[in-house]
Design an enzyme around this catalytic site. Structure first.
Site, short mmCIF file in Angstrom:
data_model
loop_
_atom_site.label_atom_id
_atom_site.label_comp_id
_atom_site.label_asym_id
_atom_site.label_seq_id
_atom_site.Cartn_x
_atom_site.Cartn_y
_atom_site.Cartn_z
N LYS A 67 0.83 -1.22 0.00
CA LYS A 67 0.00 0.00 0.00
C LYS A 67 0.85 1.26 0.00
O LYS A 67 0.43 2.30 -0.50
CB LYS A 67 -0.95 -0.03 1.22
CG LYS A 67 -2.01 -1.12 1.11
CD LYS A 67 -2.81 -1.33 2.38
CE LYS A 67 -3.84 -2.46 2.19
NZ LYS A 67 -4.55 -2.83 3.40
N TYR A 191 -5.64 -4.73 -6.76
CA TYR A 191 -5.37 -4.76 -5.31
C TYR A 191 -4.85 -6.15 -4.88
O TYR A 191 -3.85 -6.25 -4.16
CB TYR A 191 -6.64 -4.38 -4.55
CG TYR A 191 -6.49 -4.53 -3.06
CD1 TYR A 191 -5.73 -3.62 -2.32
CD2 TYR A 191 -7.07 -5.60 -2.37
CE1 TYR A 191 -5.56 -3.78 -0.95
CE2 TYR A 191 -6.92 -5.75 -1.01
CZ TYR A 191 -6.16 -4.84 -0.31
OH TYR A 191 -5.98 -5.00 1.05
N TYR A 243 -2.85 0.04 11.39
CA TYR A 243 -4.29 -0.02 11.65
C TYR A 243 -4.60 0.44 13.07
O TYR A 243 -4.06 1.46 13.51
CB TYR A 243 -4.83 -1.45 11.40
CG TYR A 243 -4.27 -2.04 10.14
CD1 TYR A 243 -4.62 -1.48 8.91
CD2 TYR A 243 -3.38 -3.11 10.15
CE1 TYR A 243 -4.09 -2.00 7.73
CE2 TYR A 243 -2.86 -3.63 8.98
CZ TYR A 243 -3.21 -3.07 7.78
OH TYR A 243 -2.69 -3.56 6.64
N VAL A 261 -0.21 -8.60 6.52
CA VAL A 261 -0.61 -9.86 7.18
C VAL A 261 0.29 -11.05 6.82
O VAL A 261 0.15 -12.12 7.39
CB VAL A 261 -2.09 -10.26 6.96
CG1 VAL A 261 -3.04 -9.35 7.70
CG2 VAL A 261 -2.42 -10.36 5.49
N1 GLN Z 1 -4.70 -9.17 1.33
C1 GLN Z 1 -5.06 -8.70 2.64
C2 GLN Z 1 -6.50 -8.23 2.64
O1 GLN Z 1 -6.84 -7.48 1.77
C3 GLN Z 1 -4.14 -7.59 3.06
C4 GLN Z 1 -4.41 -7.14 4.46
C5 GLN Z 1 -3.18 -6.82 5.25
O2 GLN Z 1 -2.04 -7.13 4.91
N2 GLN Z 1 -3.43 -6.25 6.40
O3 GLN Z 1 -7.29 -8.63 3.46
#
Ligand code: GLN
Length: 311
Positions: A67, A191, A243, A261
């Site tokens: 991102k 995405y 977050y 994640v």
């Molecule tokens: N691919 C994951 C999602 O869109 C990315 C989220 C993350 O890395 N926090 O849910």
């Protein structure tokens, strides 16, 4: 061996001993099968020295760390006009939350929660075919890292596509407010593929160097973004990069950072270092548990922090 070498090796050795490693993301097989006992770290300092330890050369899914790079491209395309479509405030809610979107009329709080990142993907996509937009993001990472081997893991991309119902809800919801301009499947395609880029700590720390060097690529001396933009991307990473765990990360580590994640975290100390850590187990907020701990130890051992004048 330099001080930093010593610190980085010690952290890797200590992290290998940690018992409580968090939980690996299990929503897709490509992430669920990763061994939680791994830990990698790469630190590149402003003089170009690189320090790698543990599993710093093992590839992992960068997920939401992408991102940062997609945002950089989108700002290059539309500049401050982006901020009519995405906010700049910490969300205080989960990365995939939908509740705020209704209250705020389809304008996501910031570009690092999923909704905001999906708007950013829409901006990157505009005027291109999805394949070209995905290619642009991948090329940008290869250029920054000076490494043409960086690739998209198709298994992970497929997994994202098969399970991405929440992201589909977010994009459709924003489209209803007029904040998505391209077909929703195409936006999601961009995405999901950016999330599925595979990199190791060494490559990721290299890709983050322009944020440490006030917008310049230290290898070529070329400007990637103006200094003000680098500063602002760092500010967003500090406030929103973890977050609803962003406050805790700032408190413990004190460096702008972005998690994913897959268990990776990219942090920068402006003028000092670009750092990537990776350990697949996550805490309750979806941020790498051991990775966060390692950065806390690194900050304590080096004094690196944007809140510290020695920084
Ligand atoms: N691919 C994951 C999602 O869109 C990315 C989220 C993350 O890395 N926090 O849910």
């Amino acid at each position: 061996m330099t001080d930093i070498d010593h610190i980085v090796r010690k952290i890797a050795a200590d992290m290998a001993q940690e018992q409580d490693r968090g939980r690996v993301a299990d929503y897709i097989p490509g992430l669920a099968c990763v061994d939680p006992n791994q830990f990698g770290i790469a630190v590149i300092t402003a003089d170009g020295t690189i320090h790698v330890a543990g599993d710093g050369d093992t590839l992992f899914s960068i997920q939401s760390i992408s991102k940062v790079f997609a945002l950089t491209i989108a700002l290059g395309k539309v500049g401050d006009a982006l901020w009519h479509r995405v906010g700049r405030e910490p969300s205080g809610s989960a990365f995939n939350s939908i509740v705020q979107l209704e209250q705020e009329h389809g304008i996501p709080r910031n570009p690092f929660i999923n909704a905001g990142a999906i708007v950013v993907s829409d901006v990157v996509l505009s005027g291109h075919r999805p394949r070209e937009a995905i290619g642009e993001i991948l090329r940008f990472l290869r250029q920054l890292a000076h490494d043409d081997t960086i690739f998209i893991d198709d298994d992970v991309a497929r997994g994202e596509q098969d399970t991405g119902f929440r992201n589909a809800a977010l994009v459709n919801y924003m489209r209803a407010f007029g904040n998505i301009h391209n077909p929703v499947e195409e936006v999601l395609g961009v995405y999901f593929h950016q999330c599925a880029i595979a990199m190791n700590c060494r490559q990721l720390a290299a890709a983050g160097r322009f944020l440490m060097m006030h917008g310049r690529d230290p290898v070529t001396g070329h400007s990637i973004v103006p200094p003000t933009r680098a500063k602002r991307i760092n500010a967003l990473m500090m406030m929103c990069g973890h977050y609803d765990g962003s406050g805790e990360f700032a408190f413990r580590v004190g460096m702008p950072g972005k998690s994913g994640v897959g268990g990776g975290i990219l942090t920068v100390v402006p003028g000092v270092a670009s750092i990537a850590v990776w350990s697949p187990g996550l805490n309750e907020r979806g941020n790498s548990k051991i990775g966060s701990l390692a950065l806390e130890r690194l900050a304590a051992a080096t004094g690196w922090s944007v809140f510290n004048s020695r920084g």
